[in-house]
Structures are given as structure tokens and as C-alpha cells.
Design a protein around this motif. Structure first.
Motif, PDB file in Angstrom:
ATOM      1  N   LYS A  16     -32.197  26.470  81.332  1.00 49.23           N
ATOM      2  CA  LYS A  16     -32.191  27.483  80.281  1.00 49.23           C
ATOM      3  C   LYS A  16     -31.260  27.061  79.157  1.00 49.23           C
ATOM      4  CE  LYS A  16     -35.026  30.547  81.921  1.00 49.23           C
ATOM      5  NZ  LYS A  16     -36.263  30.872  81.201  1.00 49.23           N
ATOM      6  N   PRO A  17     -31.685  27.233  77.899  1.00 45.55           N
ATOM      7  CA  PRO A  17     -30.827  26.857  76.776  1.00 45.55           C
ATOM      8  C   PRO A  17     -29.715  27.870  76.582  1.00 45.55           C
ATOM      9  CG  PRO A  17     -32.799  27.912  75.975  1.00 45.55           C
ATOM     10  CD  PRO A  17     -32.981  27.771  77.461  1.00 45.55           C
ATOM     11  N   LEU A  18     -28.694  27.457  75.872  1.00 43.40           N
ATOM     12  CA  LEU A  18     -27.665  28.381  75.451  1.00 43.40           C
ATOM     13  C   LEU A  18     -28.268  29.323  74.420  1.00 43.40           C
ATOM     14  CD1 LEU A  18     -24.699  29.308  75.239  1.00 43.40           C
ATOM     15  CD2 LEU A  18     -24.383  27.548  73.489  1.00 43.40           C
ATOM     16  N   VAL A  76     -32.547  19.413  58.116  1.00 46.97           N
ATOM     17  CA  VAL A  76     -33.948  19.631  57.752  1.00 46.97           C
ATOM     18  C   VAL A  76     -34.365  20.981  58.331  1.00 46.97           C
ATOM     19  CG1 VAL A  76     -36.317  18.780  57.916  1.00 46.97           C
ATOM     20  CG2 VAL A  76     -34.402  17.151  57.802  1.00 46.97           C
ATOM     21  N   LEU A  77     -34.953  21.820  57.503  1.00 45.83           N
ATOM     22  CA  LEU A  77     -35.367  23.161  57.912  1.00 45.83           C
ATOM     23  C   LEU A  77     -36.872  23.242  58.075  1.00 45.83           C
ATOM     24  CD1 LEU A  77     -34.963  26.326  58.154  1.00 45.83           C
ATOM     25  CD2 LEU A  77     -35.172  26.376  55.656  1.00 45.83           C
ATOM     26  N   ASP A  78     -37.306  23.914  59.146  1.00 52.78           N
ATOM     27  CA  ASP A  78     -38.707  24.279  59.309  1.00 52.78           C
ATOM     28  C   ASP A  78     -38.762  25.773  59.613  1.00 52.78           C
ATOM     29  OD1 ASP A  78     -41.338  24.721  59.898  1.00 52.78           O
ATOM     30  OD2 ASP A  78     -41.526  23.135  61.395  1.00 52.78           O
ATOM     31  N   PRO A  79     -39.183  26.609  58.653  1.00 57.08           N
ATOM     32  CA  PRO A  79     -39.209  28.051  58.882  1.00 57.08           C
ATOM     33  C   PRO A  79     -40.374  28.525  59.744  1.00 57.08           C
ATOM     34  CG  PRO A  79     -39.970  27.556  56.668  1.00 57.08           C
ATOM     35  CD  PRO A  79     -39.513  26.259  57.256  1.00 57.08           C
ATOM     36  N   PHE A  80     -41.277  27.615  60.118  1.00 55.90           N
ATOM     37  CA  PHE A  80     -42.372  27.918  61.037  1.00 55.90           C
ATOM     38  C   PHE A  80     -42.369  26.829  62.115  1.00 55.90           C
ATOM     39  CE2 PHE A  80     -43.586  29.510  56.807  1.00 55.90           C
ATOM     40  CZ  PHE A  80     -43.736  30.862  57.088  1.00 55.90           C
ATOM     41  N   PHE A  81     -41.402  26.875  63.000  1.00 60.14           N
ATOM     42  CA  PHE A  81     -41.025  25.760  63.864  1.00 60.14           C
ATOM     43  C   PHE A  81     -42.061  25.435  64.935  1.00 60.14           C
ATOM     44  CE2 PHE A  81     -37.702  23.770  66.784  1.00 60.14           C
ATOM     45  CZ  PHE A  81     -37.424  22.716  65.935  1.00 60.14           C
ATOM     46  N   GLY A  82     -42.795  26.434  65.422  1.00 62.08           N
ATOM     47  CA  GLY A  82     -43.811  26.173  66.435  1.00 62.08           C
ATOM     48  C   GLY A  82     -43.247  25.459  67.648  1.00 62.08           C
ATOM     49  N   ALA A  83     -43.893  24.365  68.039  1.00 62.51           N
ATOM     50  CA  ALA A  83     -43.459  23.595  69.204  1.00 62.51           C
ATOM     51  C   ALA A  83     -42.375  22.579  68.879  1.00 62.51           C
ATOM     52  CB  ALA A  83     -44.652  22.884  69.839  1.00 62.51           C
ATOM     53  N   ASN A  89     -42.256  33.535  67.611  1.00 65.79           N
ATOM     54  CA  ASN A  89     -42.843  33.730  68.934  1.00 65.79           C
ATOM     55  C   ASN A  89     -41.942  33.157  70.024  1.00 65.79           C
ATOM     56  OD1 ASN A  89     -44.507  33.701  71.251  1.00 65.79           O
ATOM     57  ND2 ASN A  89     -46.338  33.577  69.970  1.00 65.79           N
ATOM     58  N   PRO A  90     -41.425  33.992  70.933  1.00 69.04           N
ATOM     59  CA  PRO A  90     -40.528  33.480  71.981  1.00 69.04           C
ATOM     60  C   PRO A  90     -41.177  32.455  72.900  1.00 69.04           C
ATOM     61  CG  PRO A  90     -41.115  35.782  72.386  1.00 69.04           C
ATOM     62  CD  PRO A  90     -41.593  35.458  71.011  1.00 69.04           C
ATOM     63  N   ALA A  91     -42.504  32.554  73.076  1.00 68.45           N
ATOM     64  CA  ALA A  91     -43.187  31.559  73.912  1.00 68.45           C
ATOM     65  C   ALA A  91     -43.127  30.182  73.269  1.00 68.45           C
ATOM     66  CB  ALA A  91     -44.645  31.981  74.132  1.00 68.45           C
ATOM     67  N   TYR A  92     -43.219  30.111  71.941  1.00 66.80           N
ATOM     68  CA  TYR A  92     -43.157  28.834  71.255  1.00 66.80           C
ATOM     69  C   TYR A  92     -41.717  28.310  71.231  1.00 66.80           C
ATOM     70  CZ  TYR A  92     -47.846  30.119  69.696  1.00 66.80           C
ATOM     71  OH  TYR A  92     -49.173  30.487  69.652  1.00 66.80           O
ATOM     72  N   VAL A  93     -40.761  29.228  71.168  1.00 64.27           N
ATOM     73  CA  VAL A  93     -39.359  28.809  71.258  1.00 64.27           C
ATOM     74  C   VAL A  93     -39.116  28.098  72.590  1.00 64.27           C
ATOM     75  CG1 VAL A  93     -36.972  29.618  71.432  1.00 64.27           C
ATOM     76  CG2 VAL A  93     -38.485  30.572  69.686  1.00 64.27           C
ATOM     77  N   GLU A  94     -39.663  28.644  73.671  1.00 67.06           N
ATOM     78  CA  GLU A  94     -39.500  28.005  74.979  1.00 67.06           C
ATOM     79  C   GLU A  94     -40.139  26.620  74.998  1.00 67.06           C
ATOM     80  OE1 GLU A  94     -40.663  30.296  78.317  1.00 67.06           O
ATOM     81  OE2 GLU A  94     -39.466  32.051  77.751  1.00 67.06           O
ATOM     82  N   LEU A  95     -41.324  26.486  74.378  1.00 67.27           N
ATOM     83  CA  LEU A  95     -41.969  25.171  74.293  1.00 67.27           C
ATOM     84  C   LEU A  95     -41.093  24.182  73.535  1.00 67.27           C
ATOM     85  CD1 LEU A  95     -45.717  25.973  73.463  1.00 67.27           C
ATOM     86  CD2 LEU A  95     -44.851  24.871  75.535  1.00 67.27           C
ATOM     87  N   ALA A  96     -40.550  24.626  72.407  1.00 67.49           N
ATOM     88  CA  ALA A  96     -39.711  23.739  71.592  1.00 67.49           C
ATOM     89  C   ALA A  96     -38.459  23.332  72.335  1.00 67.49           C
ATOM     90  CB  ALA A  96     -39.352  24.426  70.278  1.00 67.49           C
ATOM     91  N   VAL A  97     -37.845  24.274  73.048  1.00 64.85           N
ATOM     92  CA  VAL A  97     -36.632  23.973  73.816  1.00 64.85           C
ATOM     93  C   VAL A  97     -36.925  22.913  74.869  1.00 64.85           C
ATOM     94  CG1 VAL A  97     -35.025  24.926  75.506  1.00 64.85           C
ATOM     95  CG2 VAL A  97     -35.493  26.173  73.393  1.00 64.85           C
ATOM     96  N   GLU A  98     -38.035  23.085  75.580  1.00 64.47           N
ATOM     97  CA  GLU A  98     -38.400  22.112  76.613  1.00 64.47           C
ATOM     98  C   GLU A  98     -38.660  20.742  75.997  1.00 64.47           C
ATOM     99  OE1 GLU A  98     -41.614  21.664  80.280  1.00 64.47           O
ATOM    100  OE2 GLU A  98     -41.953  23.133  78.689  1.00 64.47           O
ATOM    101  N   ARG A  99     -39.328  20.731  74.863  1.00 65.78           N
ATOM    102  CA  ARG A  99     -39.681  19.477  74.212  1.00 65.78           C
ATOM    103  C   ARG A  99     -38.466  18.754  73.644  1.00 65.78           C
ATOM    104  NH1 ARG A  99     -43.811  19.176  69.058  1.00 65.78           N
ATOM    105  NH2 ARG A  99     -44.627  17.067  69.415  1.00 65.78           N
ATOM    106  N   VAL A 104     -30.060  28.120  70.900  1.00 61.07           N
ATOM    107  CA  VAL A 104     -31.023  29.089  70.430  1.00 61.07           C
ATOM    108  C   VAL A 104     -30.295  30.372  70.047  1.00 61.07           C
ATOM    109  CG1 VAL A 104     -33.053  30.487  70.999  1.00 61.07           C
ATOM    110  CG2 VAL A 104     -32.838  28.162  71.921  1.00 61.07           C
ATOM    111  N   ILE A 105     -30.552  30.856  68.845  1.00 61.50           N
ATOM    112  CA  ILE A 105     -29.934  32.098  68.369  1.00 61.50           C
ATOM    113  C   ILE A 105     -31.044  33.096  68.093  1.00 61.50           C
ATOM    114  CG2 ILE A 105     -28.611  33.184  66.523  1.00 61.50           C
ATOM    115  CD1 ILE A 105     -27.047  30.636  66.212  1.00 61.50           C
ATOM    116  N   LYS A 106     -30.985  34.263  68.759  1.00 59.96           N
ATOM    117  CA  LYS A 106     -31.945  35.324  68.518  1.00 59.96           C
ATOM    118  C   LYS A 106     -31.421  36.218  67.416  1.00 59.96           C
ATOM    119  CE  LYS A 106     -33.806  35.420  73.231  1.00 59.96           C
ATOM    120  NZ  LYS A 106     -34.079  36.245  74.422  1.00 59.96           N
ATOM    121  N   VAL A 107     -32.221  36.396  66.376  1.00 60.24           N
ATOM    122  CA  VAL A 107     -31.800  37.171  65.216  1.00 60.24           C
ATOM    123  C   VAL A 107     -32.588  38.467  65.156  1.00 60.24           C
ATOM    124  CG1 VAL A 107     -31.518  37.159  62.719  1.00 60.24           C
ATOM    125  CG2 VAL A 107     -31.295  35.026  64.012  1.00 60.24           C
ATOM    126  N   ALA A 108     -31.892  39.590  65.143  1.00 67.45           N
ATOM    127  CA  ALA A 108     -32.556  40.900  65.114  1.00 67.45           C
ATOM    128  C   ALA A 108     -33.307  41.090  63.815  1.00 67.45           C
ATOM    129  CB  ALA A 108     -31.519  42.007  65.305  1.00 67.45           C
TER     130      ALA A 108
END
Length: 294
Positions: A3-5, A243-250, A270-280, A288-292
Motif C-alpha cells: 500500500k502506498p503512503l 512534469v504535470l499530468d492533470p489526467f494521470f490515468g495509469a 478515479n481511485p481505481a486508476y490511482v491504484e493502477l498507477a501506484v502499482e505501475r 498519494v494525496i487525497k484532495v477533498a
């Protein structure tokens, strides 16, 4: 997967960029909390209009009208411009589409189950059934009108493009990649992206790029290939830049940044895509920072 921080942050708090980070949240919400002039380059591929339902609230791409979609992206990129350094650049990959003929659905495809949609926007006003909509250039001109410098268009030619079943037009096998700058003068390292020329030697990067599509096996949605965005990052940044990507996807931008010694800031709703990106991108080593939502 480790699990990521994960850090949760309130809607009022300002964000900082100290290391490569994935921000989980709405693009506008996150961008408004990033410091001005904090990233050197932006490379992204926003959702295409009416082509995918990602199944999450506040997604971009299912606006009722094409002008609403274009204006939503103009608003996002206006905030991107503030976050960009004065000598920074923006690279946008955007695909086109055809009018739906007012069909409210799209059938599934054995090779691409994510293609199925239960809702599709109506044919835009002024267009006819089967019209090519011209979305890439509509967006490019809208961003130009909003203050961006439109510097060049790149044709991404896909030698391995999927065949289409149409019989009354050529098979589409390309997309557009646009380069914008915030200012009249900006950083661009042409030597970093020179290509081998016929007969030997090197020549400047040209505007037609032949790059095969290369889907990420863990994702059920389209991802742009690393070799499409590598020249953008190498030409527009130096090692250590953000480098910024505002639509990060995978997380393809993050992957190339890791390989090229750059830092990344990825924003993904999408939290599911965040998980994919973290794994990749290495699991526990990603922040990972969750922003309200605002």
C-alpha cells in the motif's frame, strides 16, 4: 501490492511539490491548490468527448454538448497555465470522433469491452449524422483564444491502428498532439530530440511521429504509449524538473519521468486508476494525496 503512503488533505490547504506525487481528486480542485509556477512542463491526454463512460461522478467527457466539453477543458487548462512556469510548455494529445446520429448507446466490442456505453451525447448543433466533429482543432483554437501560444501540431501516425468496419471513408489511423507555450519565449531543447537523418547525421524533430499503440495490460482504457510523450518531456524539461499530468490515468507520464530523471505530479479522479498507477510506478515508493472536493 504494497500500500502506498496516503495522506488526506482538506479542501482549504495548499499543496506543495517536493517529490513525485499522485493527487487523487478532481483536476480543478487539485490544480487550484498547487503553487503558481511550480511545474516546467505539462503532458496530458484528457478524456475524449462521448467516447468513454468511466463510471465516476464529476468525470469529464460526458457533457451534454460539445461546447460544454470544450469549455470545461479550457477552464482546466487555464489553471494549468497558472501552475506552469513562465517558460514552460503544454502538450495535449486529443482524439476526434464522429457524431452519434443521436443514438443513445454504443455496442460492446469483443476486443474492447470498454467501448460499450449506455449514454451518448446527441449530434452537436450545426453538424450532421456521420460528421467528423473536429474536436482537436476546436480545442486548440479555444485554448489559443484563451491566451495560450499554439506552437505546433504533431500527427501521431499509428502503424498498428485497429481496423474499422466502415466502408464509406478511410480507416482513421492518427491522432493529434498539440504543443502550446505560456509565453512567447519558452524553454525548448531541440538537441535533446534530434533524429537520425537519411544519409547520416541528425536533423530536427519533425511533426509526423510514427509510433505504435502500446496499451498497458493492467488497464481497460486507452493509454498513450511512452514513446509518444518521451520527446515532449525531453525537449521541454531538464533532469529534476516537474512534469504535470492533470489526467494521470495509469501513470504513463510518471513512468517516463522516472526513466528520464524527472519528477512528476499526477492528478487522477478515479481511485481505481490511482491504484493502477501506484502499482505501475513502484507501489510503496509513491506518495498519494487525497484532495477533498471543493
Amino acid at each position: 501490492m504494497n500500500k502506498p503512503l496516503v495522506e488526506k488533505i482538506s479542501r482549504e490547504a495548499q499543496l506543495t511539490l517536493d517529490a513525485s506525487t499522485i493527487f487523487q481528486g478532481d483536476a480543478i480542485t487539485v490544480l487550484r491548490r498547487l503553487p503558481s509556477g511550480s511545474v516546467k512542463c505539462v503532458v496530458t491526454s484528457p478524456p475524449y468527448w462521448g467516447l468513454r463512460d468511466y463510471g465516476i461522478d464529476d468525470q469529464i467527457g460526458l457533457e451534454l454538448t460539445m461546447p460544454q466539453f470544450i469549455q470545461k477543458l479550457v477552464t482546466v487548462f487555464a489553471e494549468v497555465r497558472r501552475v506552469l512556469t513562465d517558460d514552460g510548455t503544454l502538450w495535449v494529445n486529443i482524439g476526434d470522433g464522429y457524431t452519434s446520429g443521436n443514438r443513445g448507446y454504443r455496442a460492446t466490442d469483443k476486443k474492447n469491452p470498454a467501448r460499450a456505453m449506455t449514454v451518448r451525447p446527441d449530434t452537436p448543433e450545426g453538424l450532421k449524422p456521420k460528421d467528423l466533429m473536429g474536436i482537436p482543432w476546436r480545442l486548440a483554437f479555444a485554448l489559443q483564444d484563451d491566451g495560450w501560444y499554439l506552437r505546433t501540431d504533431i500527427i501521431w501516425n499509428k502503424p498498428n491502428a485497429m481496423p474499422e468496419s466502415v466502408k464509406d471513408r478511410p480507416n482513421r489511423s492518427h491522432e493529434f498532439l498539440f504543443m502550446f507555450s505560456k509565453s512567447e519565449k519558452y524553454f525548448y531543447n531541440s538537441d535533446a530530440v534530434k533524429q537520425a537523418a537519411d544519409g547520416g547525421g541528425l536533423r530536427n524533430l519533425r511533426t509526423v511521429w510514427n509510433i505504435n499503440t502500446k496499451p498497458y495490460a493492467g488497464a481497460h482504457f486507452a493509454t498513450f504509449p511512452p514513446e509518444l510523450i518521451r520527446p515532449c518531456i525531453k525537449a521541454s524539461t531538464l533532469p529534476g524538473d516537474f512534469v504535470l499530468d492533470p489526467f494521470f490515468g495509469a501513470g504513463t507520464v510518471g513512468l517516463v519521468c522516472n526513466e528520464e530523471g524527472r519528477n512528476y505530479a499526477g492528478v487522477e479522479l478515479n481511485p481505481a486508476y490511482v491504484e493502477l498507477a501506484v502499482e505501475r510506478l513502484g507501489g510503496i515508493f509513491n506518495n498519494v494525496i487525497k484532495v477533498a472536493a471543493a
